[in-house]
Scaffold this motif. Structure first.
Motif, PDB file in Angstrom:
ATOM      1  N   PHE A 125       9.250  -0.486   4.677  1.00 37.32           N
ATOM      2  CA  PHE A 125       9.200   0.237   3.402  1.00 37.32           C
ATOM      3  C   PHE A 125       9.719  -0.661   2.291  1.00 37.32           C
ATOM      4  CE2 PHE A 125       9.698   4.919   5.036  1.00 37.32           C
ATOM      5  CZ  PHE A 125       8.530   4.767   5.781  1.00 37.32           C
ATOM      6  N   VAL A 126       9.042  -0.622   1.151  1.00 34.03           N
ATOM      7  CA  VAL A 126       9.506  -1.328  -0.049  1.00 34.03           C
ATOM      8  C   VAL A 126      10.343  -0.377  -0.901  1.00 34.03           C
ATOM      9  CG1 VAL A 126       8.701  -2.537  -2.138  1.00 34.03           C
ATOM     10  CG2 VAL A 126       7.450  -2.793   0.016  1.00 34.03           C
ATOM     11  N   THR A 127      10.135   0.911  -0.701  1.00 32.90           N
ATOM     12  CA  THR A 127      10.835   1.945  -1.472  1.00 32.90           C
ATOM     13  C   THR A 127      11.472   2.944  -0.506  1.00 32.90           C
ATOM     14  OG1 THR A 127       8.864   3.350  -1.463  1.00 32.90           O
ATOM     15  CG2 THR A 127       9.121   1.840  -3.327  1.00 32.90           C
ATOM     16  N   LYS A 128      12.288   3.825  -1.034  1.00 33.72           N
ATOM     17  CA  LYS A 128      12.768   4.956  -0.240  1.00 33.72           C
ATOM     18  C   LYS A 128      11.614   5.929  -0.024  1.00 33.72           C
ATOM     19  CE  LYS A 128      17.675   5.063  -1.410  1.00 33.72           C
ATOM     20  NZ  LYS A 128      18.750   5.851  -2.052  1.00 33.72           N
ATOM     21  N   ARG A 129      11.682   6.644   1.074  1.00 26.75           N
ATOM     22  CA  ARG A 129      10.666   7.656   1.374  1.00 26.75           C
ATOM     23  C   ARG A 129      10.857   8.873   0.470  1.00 26.75           C
ATOM     24  NH1 ARG A 129      10.442  11.413   6.758  1.00 26.75           N
ATOM     25  NH2 ARG A 129      12.168  12.339   5.648  1.00 26.75           N
ATOM     26  N   LYS A 130       9.761   9.445  -0.003  1.00 27.43           N
ATOM     27  CA  LYS A 130       9.801  10.684  -0.773  1.00 27.43           C
ATOM     28  C   LYS A 130       9.090  11.770   0.023  1.00 27.43           C
ATOM     29  CE  LYS A 130      10.583  13.333  -4.342  1.00 27.43           C
ATOM     30  NZ  LYS A 130      11.955  13.752  -4.651  1.00 27.43           N
ATOM     31  N   ARG A 131       9.694  12.942   0.088  1.00 26.70           N
ATOM     32  CA  ARG A 131       9.101  14.042   0.856  1.00 26.70           C
ATOM     33  C   ARG A 131       9.040  15.316   0.025  1.00 26.70           C
ATOM     34  NH1 ARG A 131      10.292  18.578   3.984  1.00 26.70           N
ATOM     35  NH2 ARG A 131       9.236  18.728   6.005  1.00 26.70           N
ATOM     36  N   TYR A 132       7.901  15.984   0.089  1.00 29.17           N
ATOM     37  CA  TYR A 132       7.751  17.334  -0.460  1.00 29.17           C
ATOM     38  C   TYR A 132       7.312  18.254   0.676  1.00 29.17           C
ATOM     39  CZ  TYR A 132       7.664  15.225  -5.149  1.00 29.17           C
ATOM     40  OH  TYR A 132       7.977  14.524  -6.294  1.00 29.17           O
ATOM     41  N   LYS A 133       7.677  19.509   0.569  1.00 30.35           N
ATOM     42  CA  LYS A 133       7.200  20.479   1.555  1.00 30.35           C
ATOM     43  C   LYS A 133       5.695  20.660   1.404  1.00 30.35           C
ATOM     44  CE  LYS A 133      11.341  23.283   2.272  1.00 30.35           C
ATOM     45  NZ  LYS A 133      11.956  24.625   2.110  1.00 30.35           N
ATOM     46  N   THR A 134       5.021  20.819   2.532  1.00 28.97           N
ATOM     47  CA  THR A 134       3.599  21.143   2.480  1.00 28.97           C
ATOM     48  C   THR A 134       3.445  22.553   1.923  1.00 28.97           C
ATOM     49  OG1 THR A 134       3.172  19.757   4.411  1.00 28.97           O
ATOM     50  CG2 THR A 134       1.490  21.388   3.854  1.00 28.97           C
ATOM     51  N   PRO A 135       2.626  22.726   0.900  1.00 25.40           N
ATOM     52  CA  PRO A 135       2.489  24.068   0.323  1.00 25.40           C
ATOM     53  C   PRO A 135       1.935  25.067   1.337  1.00 25.40           C
ATOM     54  CG  PRO A 135       0.852  22.557  -0.598  1.00 25.40           C
ATOM     55  CD  PRO A 135       1.778  21.725   0.216  1.00 25.40           C
ATOM     56  N   GLY A 167       5.496  18.996   6.097  1.00 21.03           N
ATOM     57  CA  GLY A 167       5.954  18.071   5.065  1.00 21.03           C
ATOM     58  C   GLY A 167       4.909  17.044   4.698  1.00 21.03           C
ATOM     59  N   MET A 168       4.968  16.575   3.440  1.00 27.81           N
ATOM     60  CA  MET A 168       4.095  15.502   2.959  1.00 27.81           C
ATOM     61  C   MET A 168       4.999  14.382   2.469  1.00 27.81           C
ATOM     62  SD  MET A 168       1.267  17.946   1.049  1.00 27.81           S
ATOM     63  CE  MET A 168       0.237  16.604   0.468  1.00 27.81           C
ATOM     64  N   VAL A 214       0.856  -1.181   0.000  1.00 29.03           N
ATOM     65  CA  VAL A 214       0.000   0.000   0.000  1.00 29.03           C
ATOM     66  C   VAL A 214       0.895   1.234   0.000  1.00 29.03           C
ATOM     67  CG1 VAL A 214      -1.715   1.310   1.332  1.00 29.03           C
ATOM     68  CG2 VAL A 214      -1.858  -1.181   1.232  1.00 29.03           C
ATOM     69  N   LEU A 215       0.480   2.269  -0.709  1.00 31.53           N
ATOM     70  CA  LEU A 215       1.188   3.547  -0.632  1.00 31.53           C
ATOM     71  C   LEU A 215       0.711   4.276   0.620  1.00 31.53           C
ATOM     72  CD1 LEU A 215       3.145   5.586  -1.978  1.00 31.53           C
ATOM     73  CD2 LEU A 215       1.131   6.650  -3.014  1.00 31.53           C
ATOM     74  N   GLY A 216       1.613   4.493   1.562  1.00 32.73           N
ATOM     75  CA  GLY A 216       1.307   5.243   2.771  1.00 32.73           C
ATOM     76  C   GLY A 216       1.718   6.694   2.597  1.00 32.73           C
ATOM     77  N   ILE A 217       0.808   7.610   2.867  1.00 31.18           N
ATOM     78  CA  ILE A 217       1.101   9.048   2.768  1.00 31.18           C
ATOM     79  C   ILE A 217       0.884   9.678   4.142  1.00 31.18           C
ATOM     80  CG2 ILE A 217       0.558  11.237   1.640  1.00 31.18           C
ATOM     81  CD1 ILE A 217      -0.535   9.702  -0.735  1.00 31.18           C
ATOM     82  N   ASP A 218       1.910  10.344   4.637  1.00 33.28           N
ATOM     83  CA  ASP A 218       1.860  11.017   5.937  1.00 33.28           C
ATOM     84  C   ASP A 218       1.867  12.521   5.673  1.00 33.28           C
ATOM     85  OD1 ASP A 218       2.077  11.803   8.560  1.00 33.28           O
ATOM     86  OD2 ASP A 218       4.171  11.201   8.791  1.00 33.28           O
ATOM     87  N   ILE A 219       0.718  13.160   5.877  1.00 30.24           N
ATOM     88  CA  ILE A 219       0.580  14.591   5.582  1.00 30.24           C
ATOM     89  C   ILE A 219       0.697  15.378   6.876  1.00 30.24           C
ATOM     90  CG2 ILE A 219      -0.992  16.394   4.756  1.00 30.24           C
ATOM     91  CD1 ILE A 219      -2.123  14.376   2.782  1.00 30.24           C
ATOM     92  N   GLY A 220       1.623  16.321   6.899  1.00 31.17           N
ATOM     93  CA  GLY A 220       1.803  17.159   8.073  1.00 31.17           C
ATOM     94  C   GLY A 220       1.760  18.629   7.706  1.00 31.17           C
TER      95      GLY A 220
END
Length: 242
Positions: free
Chosen positions: A25-35, A12-13, A3-9
């Protein structure tokens, strides 16, 4: 199952693909700044960016910094007030075509700790407290979540408790670990009177520094640090599909 888990704060997202059997985790974590401002339109654009990054078409679990009832946002403290009453789960479903489940961010971090971390195998009442900008709470009884508790918002010392004992207060007021640890202990004693937990798990960034303030906590309270650290939000978001 993955499952794709998304942690919205509020700042950061973050997302990763999670194996629900192992909680890894199956993949590395990806993070974007919360707009900023953190409006529904702007944040949904970032959700789509995360999806495209992983080229994902499967189920999505999301943790969101608000009280969530039936997939709908009911509060907004660190996000734009225009989120209130927005049907977040349906918005993500429509935008992505993916099966989507959404819960409060601390509740999902709690799910991760109860299933894969410090709370694994614990029956009775377990309280998880995320100490960061504020104090988030997740309350479980016999592994069942009681959603949307706001025990950081109880009245305490003339304000809400998180204005006295959150980690951000320690940083802003440059408090020593001793002074802050004693403040935290006062709060924990007060919360214990309200819900009588058998175990309290301390999450958030300060869980890594537990040894620095452990000695200031009343030994009658059973308090331990969280284990999953920064992974808890993403793993827990995904584990809504368990």
């Amino acid at each position: 199952m993955e499952v794709l888990g998304i942690d919205i704060g509020g700042s950061g997202m973050k997302a990763a693909i999670v194996d629900l059997k192992s909680g890894e985790f199956v993949t590395k974590r990806k993070r974007y700044k919360t707009p900023q401002p953190a409006t529904p339109e702007a944040m949904m654009v970032t959700v789509i960016k995360l999806l495209k990054h992983f080229e994902w078409t499967g189920p999505i679990g999301c943790g969101f910094p608000a009280a969530i009832i039936d997939g709908t946002v009911k509060t907004a403290s660190n996000i734009d007030k225009s989120w209130i009453d927005k049907p977040l789960a349906n918005m993500i479903r429509k935008a992505t075509g993916c099966a989507t489940r959404v819960m409060n961010d601390v509740d999902v971090a709690g799910l991760a700790e109860m299933r894969f971390g410090a709370g694994k195998g614990h029956e009775g009442t377990v309280l998880i407290l995320a100490l960061g900008t504020g104090i988030g709470s997740a309350l479980f009884h016999n592994q069942q979540l009681m959603p949307n508790t706001e025990l950081g918002h109880i009245q305490f010392k003339g304000d809400i408790a998180e204005a006295y004992a959150a980690n951000s207060i320690r940083e802003d007021e440059d408090l020593s670990w001793e002074v802050w640890g004693k403040r935290l202990n006062q709060y924990l004693v007060e919360v214990h009177k309200l819900v009588w937990p058998d175990l309290i798990i301390i999450g958030g960034g300060v869980s890594k520094k537990f040894k620095k303030y452990e000695k200031y906590i009343d030994e009658k309270l059973k308090v331990i640090p969280a284990e999953l650290k920064n992974h808890a939000g993403i793993v827990g978001a995904a584990s809504q599909f368990l």
